[in-house]
Design an enzyme around this catalytic site. Structure first.
Site, PDB file in Angstrom:
ATOM      1  N   LYS A  32       0.845  -1.197   0.000  1.00 52.74           N
ATOM      2  CA  LYS A  32       0.000   0.000   0.000  1.00 52.74           C
ATOM      3  C   LYS A  32       0.881   1.248   0.000  1.00 52.74           C
ATOM      4  CE  LYS A  32      -2.341   1.707   3.635  1.00 52.74           C
ATOM      5  NZ  LYS A  32      -2.266   3.180   3.682  1.00 52.74           N
ATOM      6  N   ASP A  60      -3.490   4.448  -1.742  1.00 46.92           N
ATOM      7  CA  ASP A  60      -4.347   4.974  -0.671  1.00 46.92           C
ATOM      8  C   ASP A  60      -4.259   6.495  -0.655  1.00 46.92           C
ATOM      9  OD1 ASP A  60      -5.785   5.385   1.650  1.00 46.92           O
ATOM     10  OD2 ASP A  60      -4.131   4.816   2.976  1.00 46.92           O
ATOM     11  N   LYS A  62      -7.155   8.401  -0.375  1.00 44.82           N
ATOM     12  CA  LYS A  62      -8.326   8.890   0.389  1.00 44.82           C
ATOM     13  C   LYS A  62      -8.894  10.166  -0.237  1.00 44.82           C
ATOM     14  CE  LYS A  62      -7.165   6.838   4.855  1.00 44.82           C
ATOM     15  NZ  LYS A  62      -5.776   6.395   4.575  1.00 44.82           N
ATOM     16  N   ASP A  65     -13.488  15.175  -2.325  1.00 40.42           N
ATOM     17  CA  ASP A  65     -13.654  16.492  -2.948  1.00 40.42           C
ATOM     18  C   ASP A  65     -14.967  16.469  -3.718  1.00 40.42           C
ATOM     19  OD1 ASP A  65     -13.077  19.067  -4.147  1.00 40.42           O
ATOM     20  OD2 ASP A  65     -10.940  18.629  -3.892  1.00 40.42           O
ATOM     21  N   THR A 115      -9.884   4.509  11.518  1.00 42.26           N
ATOM     22  CA  THR A 115      -9.604   3.648  12.682  1.00 42.26           C
ATOM     23  C   THR A 115      -8.897   4.413  13.815  1.00 42.26           C
ATOM     24  OG1 THR A 115      -7.555   2.970  11.624  1.00 42.26           O
ATOM     25  CG2 THR A 115      -9.444   1.531  11.322  1.00 42.26           C
ATOM     26  N   ARG A 206       3.247  -0.023  10.721  1.00 39.36           N
ATOM     27  CA  ARG A 206       4.366   0.090  11.662  1.00 39.36           C
ATOM     28  C   ARG A 206       4.739  -1.193  12.393  1.00 39.36           C
ATOM     29  NH1 ARG A 206       1.755   5.586  13.744  1.00 39.36           N
ATOM     30  NH2 ARG A 206      -0.038   4.335  13.068  1.00 39.36           N
TER      31      ARG A 206
END
Ligand code: OMP
Length: 233
Positions: A32, A60, A62, A65, A115, A206
């Site tokens: 990703k 990704d 996101k 608009d 999340t 991470r």
């Protein structure tokens, strides 16, 4: 078989990103690329991620608009042929439809409630909680608008699966192996729990990329998922 994990390659530079990609790709299905890398490098980073790595590419961005702007943005990146492209479901029906129509060969994944948002932050951003209800409302609207995938936390996966059926891909970030640092994530579960709840693809960053050996960390989570699946079969 590679595990259903999308490693979030949130690296500060392309060299680090390339190292992480080559060490994790033997173990995972997807890489990703998000805002940090794409805003710095653009299409170059997509080519680098693909390189020799035989993985699916998840872009990704996101998008959020007005429909015409999102249509243009989705068209602009559709030529890179990402398998998945994210938009925010809260952009509304017409915006999601604009992305779906403009990137016909890409699965549009609608992000429901981030999340990182805990229950008590929903009202402040204008969402009527609890988060399970907000996620369900946004998910229903996104699927009606043509989204083929939804992004939610592991906590909402099981109820969303019941709501949208088997054909919509459910993607869950907010995944933390037992004992791992949560960081800025609020609604979290372990990889085994997310998979058991019915997730199709786990986004993990991470806990893998901050490890001393990202390849070994990815392999260990992939093995844990295989064991969990074998036990439940
Ligand atoms: O769309 C996403 O991938 C996403 C949605 C969401 O609600 N929460 C979320 O954490 N993400 C992404 O998932 C990744 C999670 O990374 P880690 O928290 O490092 O595992 C990051 O790249 C986030 O941008």
């Amino acid at each position: 078989m590679a595990a259903p994990i999308a490693v979030a390659i949130d690296a500060p530079d392309i060299e680090t990103a390339a190292q992480w990609a080559s060490s994790v790709t033997p173990h995972v299905s997807t890489l990703k690329v998000g805002l940090e890398l794409y805003l710095r490098y653009g299409p170059e980073v997509i080519a680098t991620m693909r390189g020799a790595n035989k993985v699916s590419l998840f872009l990704d961005l996101k998008l959020h608009d007005i429909p015409a702007t999102v249509a243009g943005a989705a068209r602009a990146v559709a030529r890179l042929k990402p398998a998945i492209l994210t938009v925010h479901a809260s952009g509304g029906r017409d915006m999601i439809r604009a992305a779906v129509d403009s990137a016909p060969d890409t699965t549009i994944a609608a992000v429901t409630v981030l999340t990182s948002l805990p229950e008590d932050a929903l009202e402040e951003v204008g969402l009527r909680g609890p988060s399970s209800d907000a996620v369900r409302r946004l998910a229903t609207l996104a699927v009606e608008a043509g989204a083929g995938a939804l992004v939610c936390s592991p906590h909402e996966v099981a109820s969303l699966r019941a709501e949208v059926g088997p054909d919509v891909t459910l993607i869950t970030p907010g995944v933390r192996p037992a004992g791992a640092d949560r960081g800025d994530q609020a609604r979290v579960a372990t990889p085994e729990e997310a998979l058991a709840a019915g997730a199709d693809l786990l986004v993990i960053g991470r806990p893998i990329t901050n490890a001393t050996d990202p390849g070994a960390a990815a392999a260990s989570i992939a093995a844990a998922l295989r064991r969990a699946e074998a036990t439940s079969a």
